[in-house]
Each structure stands twice: as structure tokens, then as C-alpha cells.
Design a protein around this motif. Structure first.
Motif, PDB file in Angstrom:
ATOM      1  N   GLN A 110      40.105  23.168  59.616  1.00 57.19           N
ATOM      2  CA  GLN A 110      41.280  22.817  60.410  1.00 57.19           C
ATOM      3  C   GLN A 110      42.324  22.156  59.515  1.00 57.19           C
ATOM      4  O   GLN A 110      42.000  21.629  58.444  1.00 57.19           O
ATOM      5  CB  GLN A 110      40.905  21.849  61.540  1.00 57.19           C
ATOM      6  CG  GLN A 110      39.947  22.415  62.553  1.00 57.19           C
ATOM      7  CD  GLN A 110      38.516  22.032  62.252  1.00 57.19           C
ATOM      8  OE1 GLN A 110      38.164  21.761  61.104  1.00 57.19           O
ATOM      9  NE2 GLN A 110      37.686  22.008  63.281  1.00 57.19           N
ATOM     10  N   GLU A 120      44.994  18.315  62.769  1.00 53.07           N
ATOM     11  CA  GLU A 120      44.167  18.710  63.908  1.00 53.07           C
ATOM     12  C   GLU A 120      42.926  17.835  64.027  1.00 53.07           C
ATOM     13  O   GLU A 120      42.278  17.804  65.070  1.00 53.07           O
ATOM     14  CB  GLU A 120      43.761  20.176  63.791  1.00 53.07           C
ATOM     15  CG  GLU A 120      44.905  21.143  64.010  1.00 53.07           C
ATOM     16  CD  GLU A 120      44.503  22.588  63.779  1.00 53.07           C
ATOM     17  OE1 GLU A 120      45.221  23.476  64.250  1.00 53.07           O
ATOM     18  OE2 GLU A 120      43.457  22.838  63.131  1.00 53.07           O
ATOM     19  N   HIS A 149      45.511  12.355  63.229  1.00 54.71           N
ATOM     20  CA  HIS A 149      46.973  12.286  63.183  1.00 54.71           C
ATOM     21  C   HIS A 149      47.376  10.913  62.660  1.00 54.71           C
ATOM     22  O   HIS A 149      46.796   9.901  63.065  1.00 54.71           O
ATOM     23  CB  HIS A 149      47.557  12.511  64.583  1.00 54.71           C
ATOM     24  CG  HIS A 149      49.041  12.576  64.618  1.00 54.71           C
ATOM     25  ND1 HIS A 149      49.755  13.607  64.063  1.00 54.71           N
ATOM     26  CD2 HIS A 149      49.958  11.716  65.134  1.00 54.71           C
ATOM     27  CE1 HIS A 149      51.050  13.403  64.252  1.00 54.71           C
ATOM     28  NE2 HIS A 149      51.196  12.259  64.894  1.00 54.71           N
ATOM     29  N   PHE A 205      45.285  21.365  73.279  1.00 58.40           N
ATOM     30  CA  PHE A 205      44.726  20.402  72.333  1.00 58.40           C
ATOM     31  C   PHE A 205      43.214  20.543  72.200  1.00 58.40           C
ATOM     32  O   PHE A 205      42.671  20.587  71.108  1.00 58.40           O
ATOM     33  CB  PHE A 205      45.069  18.979  72.751  1.00 58.40           C
ATOM     34  CG  PHE A 205      44.434  17.936  71.868  1.00 58.40           C
ATOM     35  CD1 PHE A 205      44.944  17.681  70.613  1.00 58.40           C
ATOM     36  CD2 PHE A 205      43.316  17.234  72.279  1.00 58.40           C
ATOM     37  CE1 PHE A 205      44.354  16.737  69.788  1.00 58.40           C
ATOM     38  CE2 PHE A 205      42.719  16.300  71.462  1.00 58.40           C
ATOM     39  CZ  PHE A 205      43.251  16.045  70.215  1.00 58.40           C
ATOM     40  N   LYS A 227      41.664  23.346  69.927  1.00 57.17           N
ATOM     41  CA  LYS A 227      41.954  23.446  68.503  1.00 57.17           C
ATOM     42  C   LYS A 227      40.714  23.268  67.641  1.00 57.17           C
ATOM     43  O   LYS A 227      40.636  23.796  66.536  1.00 57.17           O
ATOM     44  CB  LYS A 227      43.017  22.420  68.109  1.00 57.17           C
ATOM     45  CG  LYS A 227      44.404  22.795  68.591  1.00 57.17           C
ATOM     46  CD  LYS A 227      45.440  21.821  68.077  1.00 57.17           C
ATOM     47  CE  LYS A 227      46.832  22.253  68.499  1.00 57.17           C
ATOM     48  NZ  LYS A 227      47.872  21.324  68.014  1.00 57.17           N
TER      49      LYS A 227
END
Length: 314
Positions: free
Chosen positions: A207, A211, A214, A235, A238
Motif C-alpha cells: 500500500q 493508506e 496518515h 476507506f 483500501k
């Protein structure tokens, strides 16, 4: 309690003065050291205050020092909901936690003073959860149980351990609906940012770094982001858990590449014999069955061939 100083820009923010449309349970990690620099404490107080004003519950380690104490101070200033999670090994002789005639529970001296009294139905939540067990795994579980988001403030190895454990779980898809945001105060987490980017570039991380974790600069940015991401439909999709194929099946004859070289397969028949309805159970049963049957069949075949050859010679 002495009034806590909250940054002016936080107090004047129109976003912070109004409650969110949805109340979230937010787990917060951070330092518990009495030597934590003021610049980190200030952002921790802002975080607690913002969560309180937006109507969210601040869940943390209940410490009376460091970022944990500061976020609790801020949450109290904002009259917000607070849940502390502590391991019983940090309680002094268990005495401070004896039940009172009113059913309330008193805090241990090492916990934040906000937990002096039990939760009051007429006011904000003040709840303490006590973990058990020989290590901190139960405490870690209670910290994130039912959480909608995770906010990480500056801290030491304990904070990093909690952060990376949850980042690993998110990467594997075990907590794919739990957003993780680090408040990168004064670039404290910049080495983590660079390490994740390097891992992504070297294909050690599938990823994109964002992802998984943050990074933002302020507590307000963190709360804004987690509220927005919780409303995002894609979200949770992902990070998807990738199931590793069974190594037991691959080690068997019919689970290996050799099986593809034969014009037939007895796996469906073996599944039927085993009485299993699922492919996984049938595959496992077939492996166990063939571990006993295959040597016997080979032995019988060799015996038949030898016997037939002897008869032909005669």
C-alpha cells in the motif's frame, strides 16, 4: 482544577466550537513521561479539547504525566468524554480500586485525577478500564476495542510499539476500517515518514504509506481528517487481508505441481469419502487420507507388476 491553557486559534475555530454530526470513539497514544517537552504537551491538550468539543470520546492510557495527562486535561477543559485503560499491575496494593458503598471505584495514585470519581450519568463519561494478564496485550486490546479512529502523539518506545502493531494490523487488513493518523509535531515522526516511503519504493510495502498511516502537523488537522475519512465509502476497502494458501495442501502430492501432470484427479472423490462439504476441509482430509493410502497403493501396484512379470517368465 486549575484552568488549562488551550491555544487561541483552537478556541476561536468555528469548526471546533460546534459538535460533529457523528460521535466517534477515538483512541489516542502518546508519551507518559514527566519530561515530555511542552511543545508536545500543548498539542496533546489541544487534541483532548478538540475531541471534547466535537463530541468524541477520548480513549487513552490514563497516565498522569506526558501527552496522556495533557490530552486528559484538554478533554476536561472541553467537558468531554474520557475513557482510561490501565493494567492492574500499576495499581498500588489494589486498595485505591476497592468498591465503595455507592458502587463507585477510586483511582490509583498513578492515574490521572479525572478518574477520581466514577462515571456520572448526568455529566460526561469518566470511565476506567482495568486490564489483566501477564503482559500488555489485554490492555492494548481494550484501548482499541470499539474504536473508530486512532490518533498518535509524540512518545517513546511504548507509543511506537502500539503504533506499529496497529499499522501492521491495518496493512494486513485486520483493522482496515480503523484510520491511523500521527500528529507530527515539530517533525517528530519524520523518520517514520521517510522509512515508510523507502519501504514502499523498495516494494516492501504494497500500500502507499498514506493508506497505512496518515501524517499531519496539528491536532485540529488530525480530527478533521479522521472525521472526513470515516465518512469515506472506500476507506475500509483500501487495505484487504490477503489469505495465504495452505502450506499443508501444497506439501501433499495432489496439492503440488506433480498433480497437474496426471490426466485425472482423485481430490473430489477424496473429499466425498471424507464427508467434508468445504474445499478447505476436504483438501485437508484428502491430504491425511492419501498419507495412508498412497504408500499402500504404490506397494500393491509394485507387487502386482512383479507377480505379473514372474508369471510371464514361466
Amino acid at each position: 482544577m486549575t484552568s488549562i491553557t488551550i491555544d487561541d486559534h483552537v478556541l476561536q475555530s468555528a469548526f471546533i466550537r460546534q459538535p460533529a454530526s457523528r460521535s466517534l470513539r477515538v483512541t489516542c497514544y502518546g508519551s507518559s513521561s514527566s519530561k515530555t517537552p511542552e511543545k508536545y504537551l500543548k498539542e496533546a491538550r489541544n487534541l483532548g479539547y478538540i475531541l471534547a468539543k466535537r463530541g468524541h470520546t477520548c480513549v487513552n492510557g490514563a497516565g498522569s504525566f506526558g501527552c496522556m495527562a495533557a490530552m486528559n486535561d484538554g478533554a476536561v477543559e472541553g467537558n468531554g468524554h474520557i475513557v482510561g485503560v490501565i493494567h492492574k499491575m500499576w495499581l498500588v496494593d489494589q486498595g485505591d480500586w476497592a468498591s465503595t458503598p455507592t458502587g463507585k471505584t477510586l483511582r490509583d495514585g498513578g492515574a490521572h485525577s479525572v478518574f477520581d470519581k466514577a462515571s456520572n450519568k448526568e455529566g460526561p463519561i469518566r470511565e476506567m478500564l482495568i486490564a489483566d494478564g501477564p503482559d500488555l496485550q489485554e490492555r492494548k486490546r481494550l484501548l482499541v476495542e470499539g474504536a473508530h479512529a486512532l490518533v498518535v502523539l509524540p512518545g517513546g518506545p511504548g507509543t511506537w510499539d502500539e503504533l506499529w502493531e496497529m499499522a501492521c494490523a491495518r496493512k494486513l487488513g485486520l483493522h482496515n476500517s480503523l484510520p491511523i493518523v500521527c500528529v507530527n509535531v515539530d517533525h517528530f515522526y519524520q523518520p517514520f515518514v521517510e522509512m515508510m516511503q523507502r519501504a514502499y519504493e523498495d516494494r516492501l510495502l504494497e500500500q502507499t504509506p498514506d493508506e497505512v498511516i496518515h501524517f499531519v502537523e496539528t491536532a485540529e488537522e488530525a480530527v478533521r481528517w479522521l472525521e472526513e475519512i470515516q465518512d469515506s465509502d472506500d476507506f475500509a476497502s483500501k487495505a484487504v487481508l490477503k489469505k495465504r494458501p495452505s502450506t499443508l495442501r501444497k506439501s501433499s502430492f495432489f496439492g503440488s505441481d506433480l498433480a497437474s501432470k496426471f490426466p485425472f484427479s482423485l481430490m473430489p472423490a477424496l473429499s466425498w469419502i471424507s464427508g467434508s462439504d468445504s474445499e478447505e476441509e476436504g483438501g485437508t482430509a484428502s491430504v491425511l487420507l492419501w498419507q495412508g493410502i498412497l504408500p499402500l497403493m504404490v506397494g500393491l501396484s509394485v507387487g502386482v507388476l512383479v507377480g505379473t512379470k514372474s508369471k510371464l517368465k514361466r
